[in-house]
Design a protein around this motif. Structure first.
Motif, PDB file in Angstrom:
ATOM      1  N   ASP A   9      32.911   7.926  11.834  1.00 41.78           N
ATOM      2  CA  ASP A   9      31.701   8.492  10.584  1.00 41.78           C
ATOM      3  C   ASP A   9      30.947   9.921  10.861  1.00 41.78           C
ATOM      4  N   MET A  10      30.667   9.932   9.428  1.00 41.53           N
ATOM      5  CA  MET A  10      29.857  11.352   9.633  1.00 41.53           C
ATOM      6  C   MET A  10      28.047  11.881   9.134  1.00 41.53           C
ATOM      7  N   ASP A  11      27.762  11.126   8.771  1.00 39.13           N
ATOM      8  CA  ASP A  11      25.986  11.036   8.883  1.00 39.13           C
ATOM      9  C   ASP A  11      25.601  10.280  10.226  1.00 39.13           C
ATOM     10  N   GLY A  12      25.043  11.083  10.517  1.00 40.05           N
ATOM     11  CA  GLY A  12      24.080  10.105  12.219  1.00 40.05           C
ATOM     12  C   GLY A  12      24.825  10.484  12.701  1.00 40.05           C
ATOM     13  N   LEU A  13      26.561  10.341  12.723  1.00 43.85           N
ATOM     14  CA  LEU A  13      27.181  10.295  14.408  1.00 43.85           C
ATOM     15  C   LEU A  13      27.228  11.445  14.809  1.00 43.85           C
ATOM     16  N   LEU A  14      27.624  12.706  13.231  1.00 43.23           N
ATOM     17  CA  LEU A  14      28.360  13.597  13.502  1.00 43.23           C
ATOM     18  C   LEU A  14      27.498  14.806  13.458  1.00 43.23           C
ATOM     19  N   LEU A  15      27.028  14.292  12.288  1.00 39.71           N
ATOM     20  CA  LEU A  15      26.139  15.540  11.617  1.00 39.71           C
ATOM     21  C   LEU A  15      24.487  14.919  12.041  1.00 39.71           C
ATOM     22  N   ASP A  16      22.798  15.591  12.319  1.00 48.05           N
ATOM     23  CA  ASP A  16      22.350  15.235  12.312  1.00 48.05           C
ATOM     24  C   ASP A  16      21.102  15.163  11.154  1.00 48.05           C
ATOM     25  N   THR A  17      21.708  14.426   9.866  1.00 46.29           N
ATOM     26  CA  THR A  17      21.095  14.211   8.548  1.00 46.29           C
ATOM     27  C   THR A  17      20.466  13.102   8.095  1.00 46.29           C
ATOM     28  N   GLU A  18      20.242  12.074   9.317  1.00 42.86           N
ATOM     29  CA  GLU A  18      19.796  10.625   8.251  1.00 42.86           C
ATOM     30  C   GLU A  18      18.266  11.247   8.484  1.00 42.86           C
ATOM     31  N   ARG A  19      17.453  12.231   9.448  1.00 38.39           N
ATOM     32  CA  ARG A  19      16.362  12.609  10.024  1.00 38.39           C
ATOM     33  C   ARG A  19      16.512  12.807   8.578  1.00 38.39           C
ATOM     34  N   GLN A  82      21.010  22.328   2.081  1.00 39.67           N
ATOM     35  CA  GLN A  82      22.351  23.134   1.527  1.00 39.67           C
ATOM     36  C   GLN A  82      22.274  24.912   2.344  1.00 39.67           C
ATOM     37  N   ASP A  83      21.355  24.803   3.884  1.00 39.33           N
ATOM     38  CA  ASP A  83      22.051  25.971   4.517  1.00 39.33           C
ATOM     39  C   ASP A  83      21.788  25.874   5.857  1.00 39.33           C
ATOM     40  N   ALA A  84      21.786  24.422   6.183  1.00 39.79           N
ATOM     41  CA  ALA A  84      22.058  24.723   7.424  1.00 39.79           C
ATOM     42  C   ALA A  84      22.127  23.083   8.088  1.00 39.79           C
ATOM     43  N   ILE A  85      22.809  22.820   8.816  1.00 40.35           N
ATOM     44  CA  ILE A  85      22.630  21.024   9.188  1.00 40.35           C
ATOM     45  C   ILE A  85      23.486  21.570  10.384  1.00 40.35           C
ATOM     46  N   THR A 111      29.676   8.842   1.821  1.00 38.16           N
ATOM     47  CA  THR A 111      29.129  10.385   1.197  1.00 38.16           C
ATOM     48  C   THR A 111      30.280  10.362   0.114  1.00 38.16           C
ATOM     49  N   GLU A 112      30.261  10.577  -0.655  1.00 42.25           N
ATOM     50  CA  GLU A 112      31.321  12.173  -1.968  1.00 42.25           C
ATOM     51  C   GLU A 112      32.188  12.549  -1.303  1.00 42.25           C
ATOM     52  N   LYS A 113      33.527  12.678  -0.860  1.00 42.83           N
ATOM     53  CA  LYS A 113      34.351  14.038  -0.782  1.00 42.83           C
ATOM     54  C   LYS A 113      34.042  15.159   0.017  1.00 42.83           C
ATOM     55  N   GLU A 114      33.379  15.232  -1.578  1.00 43.33           N
ATOM     56  CA  GLU A 114      33.110  16.936  -1.774  1.00 43.33           C
ATOM     57  C   GLU A 114      31.898  17.405  -1.015  1.00 43.33           C
ATOM     58  N   HIS A 115      31.167  16.526  -1.200  1.00 39.22           N
ATOM     59  CA  HIS A 115      29.909  16.273  -0.419  1.00 39.22           C
ATOM     60  C   HIS A 115      29.993  16.945   0.769  1.00 39.22           C
ATOM     61  N   ALA A 116      30.906  16.017   1.357  1.00 39.91           N
ATOM     62  CA  ALA A 116      31.036  15.193   3.079  1.00 39.91           C
ATOM     63  C   ALA A 116      31.843  16.847   3.418  1.00 39.91           C
ATOM     64  N   VAL A 117      32.700  17.676   2.757  1.00 35.17           N
ATOM     65  CA  VAL A 117      33.591  18.916   2.566  1.00 35.17           C
ATOM     66  C   VAL A 117      32.783  20.043   3.188  1.00 35.17           C
ATOM     67  N   LYS A 119      29.267  19.624   3.777  1.00 28.76           N
ATOM     68  CA  LYS A 119      28.244  19.422   4.677  1.00 28.76           C
ATOM     69  C   LYS A 119      29.211  20.126   6.550  1.00 28.76           C
ATOM     70  N   LEU A 120      30.113  19.720   6.355  1.00 30.31           N
ATOM     71  CA  LEU A 120      31.303  19.519   7.366  1.00 30.31           C
ATOM     72  C   LEU A 120      31.721  21.451   7.634  1.00 30.31           C
ATOM     73  N   ALA A 121      31.437  21.904   6.702  1.00 30.66           N
ATOM     74  CA  ALA A 121      31.173  23.213   5.959  1.00 30.66           C
ATOM     75  C   ALA A 121      29.864  24.119   6.915  1.00 30.66           C
ATOM     76  N   VAL A 122      28.824  23.304   6.211  1.00 31.32           N
ATOM     77  CA  VAL A 122      27.429  24.076   6.709  1.00 31.32           C
ATOM     78  C   VAL A 122      27.440  23.701   8.071  1.00 31.32           C
ATOM     79  N   ALA A 123      28.105  22.869   8.380  1.00 28.96           N
ATOM     80  CA  ALA A 123      27.843  22.661  10.291  1.00 28.96           C
ATOM     81  C   ALA A 123      28.990  23.035  11.472  1.00 28.96           C
ATOM     82  N   GLY A 124      29.743  23.574  10.441  1.00 32.55           N
ATOM     83  CA  GLY A 124      30.304  24.458  11.591  1.00 32.55           C
ATOM     84  C   GLY A 124      31.562  23.449  12.034  1.00 32.55           C
ATOM     85  N   LEU A 125      31.986  22.394  10.981  1.00 28.96           N
ATOM     86  CA  LEU A 125      33.491  21.588  11.467  1.00 28.96           C
ATOM     87  C   LEU A 125      33.650  21.541  10.143  1.00 28.96           C
TER      88      LEU A 125
END
Length: 218
Positions: A9-19, A82-85, A111-117, A119-125
């Motif tokens: 999964d992505m949000d809340g697992l890989l990315l600290d985005t739930e908060r 937008q700038d940091a995750i 998450t929609e794929k384009e938004h997932a891509v 956010k992963l880029a913003v987070a460095g993944l």
């Protein structure tokens, strides 16, 4: 353990985005003319947009239109991400280890794929996963097994040979329905159902539980 791939999964697992999602919900509520203490919004973590609208309707005593509310939430959330995750604990060293071992890895997210891509880029993944299955890639969202089945199919693997990592109970139900071994790493929302095969505090601990860290995978 026979592990052929790891699906995250992505949000809340890989990315600290739930908060950040919780904060965006609070901001959207204010734009609609009502507010609550931010602690109330933890009840919305991991919920889909329809369920969020239902909960908000109960809170306010008036009908909250799902699409209208989601657009306000989305605008606030996109600005916050937008700038940091930040990454969740142990994510980077876990992804690095999986790469060294040579296991395929994928993402199955609502998450929609384009938004997932993005956010992963913003987070460095960015570029770290063989495939990304997003909201519009499947007919049914979690808790249906479709996202995980699609990820396994994209990797040309039997789902039973894949290990799924999830933070939410909804995601756990989806991965179990896909017949995968499931590791749950709870974030904001507590693990209430306790259905996962393993429930741990970090992805690294989960990789240890399934034998990846000490090389016991086959």
């Amino acid at each position: 353990m026979d592990v052929a791939a790891v699906i995250f999964d992505m949000d809340g697992l890989l990315l600290d985005t739930e908060r950040l999602s919780i904060k965006a919900n609070q901001m959207a509520c204010r734009k609609m003319g009502f507010s609550r203490d931010i602690d109330h919004f933890t009840a919305l973590a991991g919920k889909n947009r329809e369920t969020v609208a239902e909960i908000l309707s109960e809170w306010t005593g008036r009908k909250v239109e799902c699409d209208a509310y989601h657009q306000r939430w989305k605008s606030a959330y996109n600005a916050l991400t937008q700038d940091a995750i930040d990454l969740r604990p142990t994510v980077l060293k876990s992804v690095d280890l999986i790469d060294r071992i040579g296991l395929p890895k994928a993402i199955a997210t609502t998450t929609e794929k384009e938004h997932a891509v993005r956010k992963l880029a913003v987070a460095g993944l960015d570029g770290r996963f063989q495939t990304i299955i997003g909201f519009h890639c499947v007919q049914k969202r979690k808790p249906a097994p479709d996202p995980y089945l699609a990820a396994a199919a994209a990797l040309s693997l039997d789902p039973s040979r894949c290990v799924a990592f999830e933070d939410s109970d909804t995601g756990v139900r989806a991965a179990l329905a896909a017949k995968m071994t499931v590791v749950q790493v709870p974030d904001v929302a507590p693990a209430l159902e306790r259905r996962a095969h393993f429930r741990v505090e970090s992805i690294w601990e989960g990789l240890t539980a399934i034998g990846v860290v000490d090389g016991k995978v086959s």
